[in-house]
Design a protein around this motif. Structure first.
Motif, short mmCIF file in Angstrom:
data_model
loop_
_atom_site.label_atom_id
_atom_site.label_comp_id
_atom_site.label_asym_id
_atom_site.label_seq_id
_atom_site.Cartn_x
_atom_site.Cartn_y
_atom_site.Cartn_z
N ALA A 54 1.02 -1.12 0.17
CA ALA A 54 0.02 -0.15 -0.23
C ALA A 54 0.67 1.27 -0.09
O ALA A 54 0.47 2.21 -0.82
CB ALA A 54 -0.91 0.22 1.32
N ARG A 55 1.95 1.32 0.84
CA ARG A 55 2.75 2.41 0.88
C ARG A 55 3.33 2.64 -0.50
O ARG A 55 3.63 3.92 -0.88
CB ARG A 55 3.99 2.48 1.93
CG ARG A 55 3.46 2.30 3.34
CD ARG A 55 4.64 2.24 4.46
NE ARG A 55 4.14 2.38 5.62
CZ ARG A 55 3.83 1.43 6.60
NH1 ARG A 55 4.32 0.09 5.85
NH2 ARG A 55 3.54 1.34 7.75
N LYS A 56 3.99 1.69 -1.02
CA LYS A 56 4.56 1.84 -2.48
C LYS A 56 3.51 2.19 -3.52
O LYS A 56 3.78 3.20 -4.55
CB LYS A 56 4.98 0.34 -2.73
CG LYS A 56 6.30 -0.03 -2.13
CD LYS A 56 6.89 -1.35 -2.65
CE LYS A 56 8.08 -1.81 -1.76
NZ LYS A 56 8.50 -3.21 -2.13
N ASP A 57 2.34 1.79 -3.33
CA ASP A 57 1.27 2.19 -4.33
C ASP A 57 0.97 3.60 -4.29
O ASP A 57 0.82 4.28 -5.14
CB ASP A 57 0.02 1.56 -4.32
CG ASP A 57 -0.07 0.05 -4.76
OD1 ASP A 57 0.90 -0.26 -5.41
OD2 ASP A 57 -0.95 -0.49 -4.37
N VAL A 58 0.95 4.17 -3.07
CA VAL A 58 0.58 5.44 -2.85
C VAL A 58 1.92 6.68 -3.29
O VAL A 58 1.70 7.58 -3.69
CB VAL A 58 0.47 5.93 -1.27
CG1 VAL A 58 0.35 7.20 -1.28
CG2 VAL A 58 -1.09 5.23 -1.06
N GLU A 59 3.19 5.84 -3.17
CA GLU A 59 4.28 6.67 -3.43
C GLU A 59 4.13 6.81 -5.20
O GLU A 59 4.47 7.77 -5.57
CB GLU A 59 5.52 5.85 -3.04
CG GLU A 59 5.71 6.02 -1.76
CD GLU A 59 6.88 5.24 -1.42
OE1 GLU A 59 7.52 4.61 -2.13
OE2 GLU A 59 7.36 5.08 0.06
N GLN A 60 3.49 5.83 -5.80
CA GLN A 60 3.61 6.04 -7.20
C GLN A 60 2.47 6.64 -7.54
O GLN A 60 2.41 7.18 -8.69
CB GLN A 60 3.40 4.32 -7.69
CG GLN A 60 3.29 4.35 -9.27
CD GLN A 60 3.53 2.99 -9.86
OE1 GLN A 60 3.44 2.06 -9.10
NE2 GLN A 60 2.97 2.63 -11.19
N GLU A 61 1.12 6.67 -6.87
CA GLU A 61 0.06 7.27 -7.26
C GLU A 61 -0.53 7.96 -5.88
O GLU A 61 -1.36 7.54 -5.19
CB GLU A 61 -0.98 6.40 -7.80
CG GLU A 61 -0.88 5.69 -8.97
CD GLU A 61 -0.78 6.54 -10.38
OE1 GLU A 61 -1.26 7.52 -10.17
OE2 GLU A 61 -0.56 6.08 -11.17
N PRO A 62 0.07 9.29 -5.73
CA PRO A 62 -0.40 10.09 -4.60
C PRO A 62 -1.82 10.24 -4.38
O PRO A 62 -2.20 10.47 -3.32
CB PRO A 62 0.32 11.65 -4.70
CG PRO A 62 1.70 10.94 -5.46
CD PRO A 62 1.20 10.13 -6.45
N VAL A 63 -2.60 10.30 -5.74
CA VAL A 63 -4.03 10.55 -5.63
C VAL A 63 -4.63 9.40 -4.69
O VAL A 63 -5.71 9.78 -4.22
CB VAL A 63 -4.55 10.73 -7.09
CG1 VAL A 63 -4.63 9.43 -7.43
CG2 VAL A 63 -5.95 11.16 -6.89
#
Length: 309
Positions: A54-63
């Motif tokens: 989840a952290r990596k996903d948000v780093e890639q897609e801050p939205v």
């Protein structure tokens, strides 16, 4: 500002789509659920891995930040995250998400077998579905997984006499995920409902462990009998898309049912059935005997044995 802490019993559960959550996920990444597992229990490696994804996903897609905080990162356990996510997905104006999430969480925390089955289901999807990229996506986007977990809760409610609520959950799962599983049906662990759209599973159906079922499958009755009237699916069975298995028939361990088949009779272990009506592969005219078919041994080699149909 909403904190997204899942204090479900008090009804304080943040809407995953709320605009009031802080933008940074890291403000809440280490928050604990009010209903986490005991510190004496073994560390939940799958949950830890999901949080990292989840952290990596948000780093890639801050939205996705606020959504991921409320759906995963603000929770202290997989059970808390799953209960909240299901609660809001299945909610109606007259059946609020916090209330439904509380019911789901209570069932999950009271039943160790369900908690184990959830993790086995996630591992099965990750291993068997080549389209699956992460555990996070299973939790948030795989409706077959979500439908099964909602069914596990409904089944527990059914067994404990809370029939009206179990049937309401069944109905909401059917409306939201296009999957209709009667709460009386019994489902093992390590189950994959791939795509899942159009899946119908009847009240007295039984599904074993490590079963894979594709979309538009019916495990139903023939309409000619009552009582125990639905199929019994053994461990390790693969049921192809568009298949209909009807009546109180047994599908043996390791069997395969070809796409579009209509099965009205028993299928032996490690046997493939195809067609409408389904026929067994391996000989002419529904063979009386298949000889020397392979079976696995404990050391994962083959041995040959006779099997009589």
């Amino acid at each position: 500002m909403a904190t997204c802490v899942d204090c479900l019993r008090s009804g304080v559960v943040a809407d995953p789509l709320s605009k009031d959550v802080p933008a940074s996920i890291y403000d809440f990444a280490e928050l604990s659920s009010a209903y986490h597992h005991s510190k004496n229990e073994e560390k939940d490696e799958l949950w830890h891995r999901m949080r990292e994804e989840a952290r990596k996903d948000v780093e890639q897609e801050p939205v996705l930040g606020s959504y991921y905080v409320c759906a995963i990162l603000a929770h202290g356990s997989l059970e808390s995250a799953l209960a909240t996510h299901l609660g809001y997905r299945l909610a109606t104006p007259n059946l609020p998400g916090p209330n439904l999430a509380e019911v789901i969480l209570t069932v999950l925390l009271d039943d160790r077998a369900i908690r184990k089955a959830i993790r086995e289901d996630m591992k099965a999807i990750k291993e068997r579905d080549p389209a699956c990229v992460s555990y996070v996506q299973i939790m948030l986007n795989f409706k077959g997984f979500l439908a099964i977990q909602a069914h596990r809760v409904a089944h527990r409610l059914w067994l404990t006499g809370r029939v009206p609520l179990a049937l309401v959950i069944q109905n909401r799962v059917s409306e939201v995920f296009a999957v209709d599983i009667h709460p009386g049906a019994r489902i093992g662990k390590g189950v994959l409902l791939d795509h899942a759209t159009g899946t119908v599973i009847g009240e007295t159906a039984v599904i074993g462990d490590n079963v894979s079922i594709l979309h538009n499958v019916t495990l139903g009755g023939t309409g000619k009998c009552s009582g125990d009237r639905h199929p019994k699916i053994g461990d390790g069975v693969l049921v192809g898309a568009g298949t209909h298995v009807l009546g109180n028939v047994k599908i043996g361990h390791g069997a395969k049912i070809g796409a579009g088949s209509v099965v009205l009779k028993e299928v032996p272990e490690r046997t493939t059935a195809v067609g409408n009506p389904a026929r067994l592969l391996g000989g002419r005219n529904n063979p009386i005997k298949l000889t020397k078919i392979p079976s696995f041994t404990m050391d994962h080699t083959y041995e040959w044995c006779d099997y009589v149909i």
